[in-house]
Design an enzyme around this catalytic site. Sequence first.
Site, mmCIF file in Angstrom:
data_model
loop_
_atom_site.group_PDB
_atom_site.id
_atom_site.type_symbol
_atom_site.label_atom_id
_atom_site.label_comp_id
_atom_site.label_asym_id
_atom_site.label_seq_id
_atom_site.Cartn_x
_atom_site.Cartn_y
_atom_site.Cartn_z
ATOM 1 N N ALA A 1 1.169 -1.330 -0.323
ATOM 2 C CA ALA A 1 0.498 0.229 -0.073
ATOM 3 C C ALA A 1 1.172 1.102 -0.201
ATOM 4 C CB ALA A 1 -1.449 -0.319 1.233
ATOM 5 N N ARG A 2 0.873 1.389 0.988
ATOM 6 C CA ARG A 2 2.519 3.215 1.331
ATOM 7 C C ARG A 2 2.716 2.456 2.532
ATOM 8 N NH1 ARG A 2 1.107 3.945 -2.689
ATOM 9 N NH2 ARG A 2 1.076 6.208 -4.183
ATOM 10 N N GLU B 1 10.852 6.526 0.885
ATOM 11 C CA GLU B 1 11.323 5.793 -0.207
ATOM 12 C C GLU B 1 12.475 6.898 -1.388
ATOM 13 O OE1 GLU B 1 8.180 4.148 -2.550
ATOM 14 O OE2 GLU B 1 7.811 3.225 -1.632
ATOM 15 N N HIS C 1 8.767 0.028 -5.101
ATOM 16 C CA HIS C 1 7.689 -0.071 -4.876
ATOM 17 C C HIS C 1 7.237 0.604 -6.493
ATOM 18 C CE1 HIS C 1 5.158 3.325 -4.013
ATOM 19 N NE2 HIS C 1 4.158 2.981 -4.883
ATOM 20 N N GLY D 1 5.188 -2.060 -7.318
ATOM 21 C CA GLY D 1 4.090 -3.386 -6.854
ATOM 22 C C GLY D 1 2.864 -2.621 -8.848
HETATM 23 N N1 LIG Z 1 2.871 -0.818 -4.350
HETATM 24 C C1 LIG Z 1 1.748 -0.285 -5.365
HETATM 25 O O1 LIG Z 1 3.142 -0.270 -6.108
HETATM 26 C C2 LIG Z 1 0.659 0.438 -5.145
HETATM 27 C C3 LIG Z 1 0.053 0.216 -6.747
HETATM 28 C C4 LIG Z 1 -1.351 0.608 -6.743
HETATM 29 C C5 LIG Z 1 -1.936 1.091 -5.169
HETATM 30 N N2 LIG Z 1 -1.103 1.528 -4.132
HETATM 31 C C6 LIG Z 1 -1.910 1.304 -2.439
HETATM 32 O O2 LIG Z 1 -2.718 0.952 -3.502
HETATM 33 C C7 LIG Z 1 -3.730 1.311 -2.294
HETATM 34 C C8 LIG Z 1 -4.722 0.565 -2.189
HETATM 35 O O3 LIG Z 1 -4.606 0.848 -3.898
HETATM 36 P P1 LIG Z 1 -6.463 0.706 -4.637
HETATM 37 O O4 LIG Z 1 -6.235 0.632 -6.327
HETATM 38 O O5 LIG Z 1 -6.865 -0.875 -4.225
HETATM 39 O O6 LIG Z 1 -7.347 0.911 -4.176
HETATM 40 P P2 LIG Z 1 -8.990 1.593 -3.774
HETATM 41 O O7 LIG Z 1 -9.135 2.537 -4.278
HETATM 42 O O8 LIG Z 1 -9.313 0.505 -5.220
HETATM 43 O O9 LIG Z 1 -9.287 0.671 -2.548
HETATM 44 C C9 LIG Z 1 -8.800 0.345 -1.555
HETATM 45 C C10 LIG Z 1 -9.427 0.157 -0.749
HETATM 46 O O10 LIG Z 1 -9.235 0.402 1.044
HETATM 47 C C11 LIG Z 1 -10.866 0.676 1.963
HETATM 48 N N3 LIG Z 1 -10.005 1.758 2.700
HETATM 49 C C12 LIG Z 1 -10.287 2.640 3.034
HETATM 50 N N4 LIG Z 1 -9.616 2.896 4.438
HETATM 51 C C13 LIG Z 1 -9.527 1.846 5.044
HETATM 52 C C14 LIG Z 1 -9.363 2.057 6.777
HETATM 53 N N5 LIG Z 1 -9.591 2.430 7.418
HETATM 54 N N6 LIG Z 1 -9.035 0.563 6.359
HETATM 55 C C15 LIG Z 1 -9.369 -0.262 5.358
HETATM 56 N N7 LIG Z 1 -9.825 -0.318 4.532
HETATM 57 C C16 LIG Z 1 -9.880 1.112 3.918
HETATM 58 C C17 LIG Z 1 -11.707 1.458 0.839
HETATM 59 O O11 LIG Z 1 -12.811 1.337 0.982
HETATM 60 C C18 LIG Z 1 -11.012 1.001 -0.675
HETATM 61 O O12 LIG Z 1 -12.342 -0.479 -0.513
HETATM 62 C C19 LIG Z 1 -3.550 2.775 -3.106
HETATM 63 O O13 LIG Z 1 -4.243 3.556 -1.925
HETATM 64 C C20 LIG Z 1 -1.818 2.705 -3.067
HETATM 65 O O14 LIG Z 1 -1.970 3.752 -1.977
HETATM 66 C C21 LIG Z 1 0.392 0.742 -4.320
HETATM 67 O O1 LIG Z 2 -0.503 3.889 -6.130
HETATM 68 C C1 LIG Z 2 -0.139 3.601 -7.522
HETATM 69 O O2 LIG Z 2 -1.161 3.176 -8.623
HETATM 70 C C2 LIG Z 2 1.651 3.155 -6.993
HETATM 71 O O3 LIG Z 2 1.792 3.098 -5.867
HETATM 72 C C3 LIG Z 2 2.067 3.654 -8.185
HETATM 73 O O4 LIG Z 2 2.237 5.224 -8.066
#
Ligand SMILES: NC(=O)c1ccc[n+]([C@@H]2O[C@H](COP(=O)([O-])OP(=O)(O)OC[C@H]3O[C@@H](n4cnc5c(N)ncnc54)[C@H](O)[C@@H]3O)[C@@H](O)[C@H]2O)c1
Ligand SMILES: O=C(O)[C@H](O)CO
Length: 327
Positions: free
Chosen positions: A228-229, A258, A277, A279
């Site tokens: 996630a982050r 990072e 990072h 993902g």
């Molecule tokens: N590692 C990477 O490269 C990478 C890639 C994509 C996304 N991400 C991170 O992952 C996160 C999720 O991505 P996504 O595409 O699934 O986003 P998304 O918006 O589809 O899903 C996020 C989910 O988290 C839920 N949520 C919010 N607060 C919460 C909490 N306190 N407890 C539990 N659930 C909670 C939301 O209701 C939602 O369903 C992003 O916000 C981003 O920061 C990282």
């Molecule tokens: O949030 C995302 O989509 C990934 O972490 C890339 O920035």
Amino acid sequence: MRIVLCYPVGQKHIDQIQAAAPDYEVVNAGQERIDELLPTAEIFIGHAKVPVNWDRVLEAGKLRWIQSSAAGLDHCLVPGVIENDAIVVSSASGLFAPQVAEQTFSLLFGVIRRAPLFFRAEARREFVRLPTDDLRGKTVGIVGLGGNGRFLARVLAPWDVRLVATDYYPVDCPPEVSQLWPADQLDRLLAESDVVILTLPLNAGTKGVFDAERFAKMKRGSYLINVARGSVVQEQALCDALASGHLAGAGLDVTEVEPLPPESKLWDDPKVMISPHVGAQSHRRVDDSTALAVINLKRYQAGEPVYNRVDKRLGFPHPSAVYRGQA
Ligand SMILES: NC(=O)c1ccc[n+]([C@@H]2O[C@H](COP(=O)([O-])OP(=O)(O)OC[C@H]3O[C@@H](n4cnc5c(N)ncnc54)[C@H](O)[C@@H]3O)[C@@H](O)[C@H]2O)c1
Ligand SMILES: O=C(O)[C@H](O)CO
């Protein structure tokens, strides 16, 4: 009227955006010129990885819509943008779920099968044979059942795991998830899970939520995977939980800072696997981001609500707003 782009587009993508919005001038700023050009944009599509002077953007008063090319919106949800009702923000929620799932698998199986330790031995040309753990039969807790979490649940299910999850909107529980609890039931998930996977957004409510107290609530011998982050986790508390043996391992695609500083203890720990990072990365990423931008551009110009419009105070969309076209 100007659309400013800041993600690694090729001419093909610029042409697709121009064709979807013929009345706009499309300018590809790249990271090099985003700070200079963002104040001139009505629409911003991308993800600025360099510091942007948001005060200047808000003073210019032109910006109406940000289509993020990232799922995480911590790069643009600064207080001024959150408070400005004229600016709509939409995310790339779930757009990169297949590649995030692959990255999660590589970290998860890596730590469970002790890859960091074996790779260190391999680098020394040593044959080190030690028992490994396995995933089958374990309870996996997914924190954040959005685009990434749901896709992960689907592809993890064949491993004979029990899946539990929490979400801010605990609705539409998929068949492979046996329990979907509201976000405030996190401690219950931690108490039951052998593996905890973080797929929740970073916002004011989730920053540092994995602190010493939370790690103590995880099962002894469990694993943490963070895709996630990094700032959702207090890294010192994670290091302590690993050092004490309470956690059996951690797989981290994201870290508090990072790049992870060279002096971080996480680099040295053979129970930890780190990726930089990556993902969301894959050769499809820019095509997929552009496809969503084009769909949303047409909606924006027609005065229809864009997909993945987020509640700016929360930083993620309501399930009813999520774009499901690429799921
Ligand atoms: N590692 C990477 O490269 C990478 C890639 C994509 C996304 N991400 C991170 O992952 C996160 C999720 O991505 P996504 O595409 O699934 O986003 P998304 O918006 O589809 O899903 C996020 C989910 O988290 C839920 N949520 C919010 N607060 C919460 C909490 N306190 N407890 C539990 N659930 C909670 C939301 O209701 C939602 O369903 C992003 O916000 C981003 O920061 C990282
Ligand atoms: O949030 C995302 O989509 C990934 O972490 C890339 O920035």
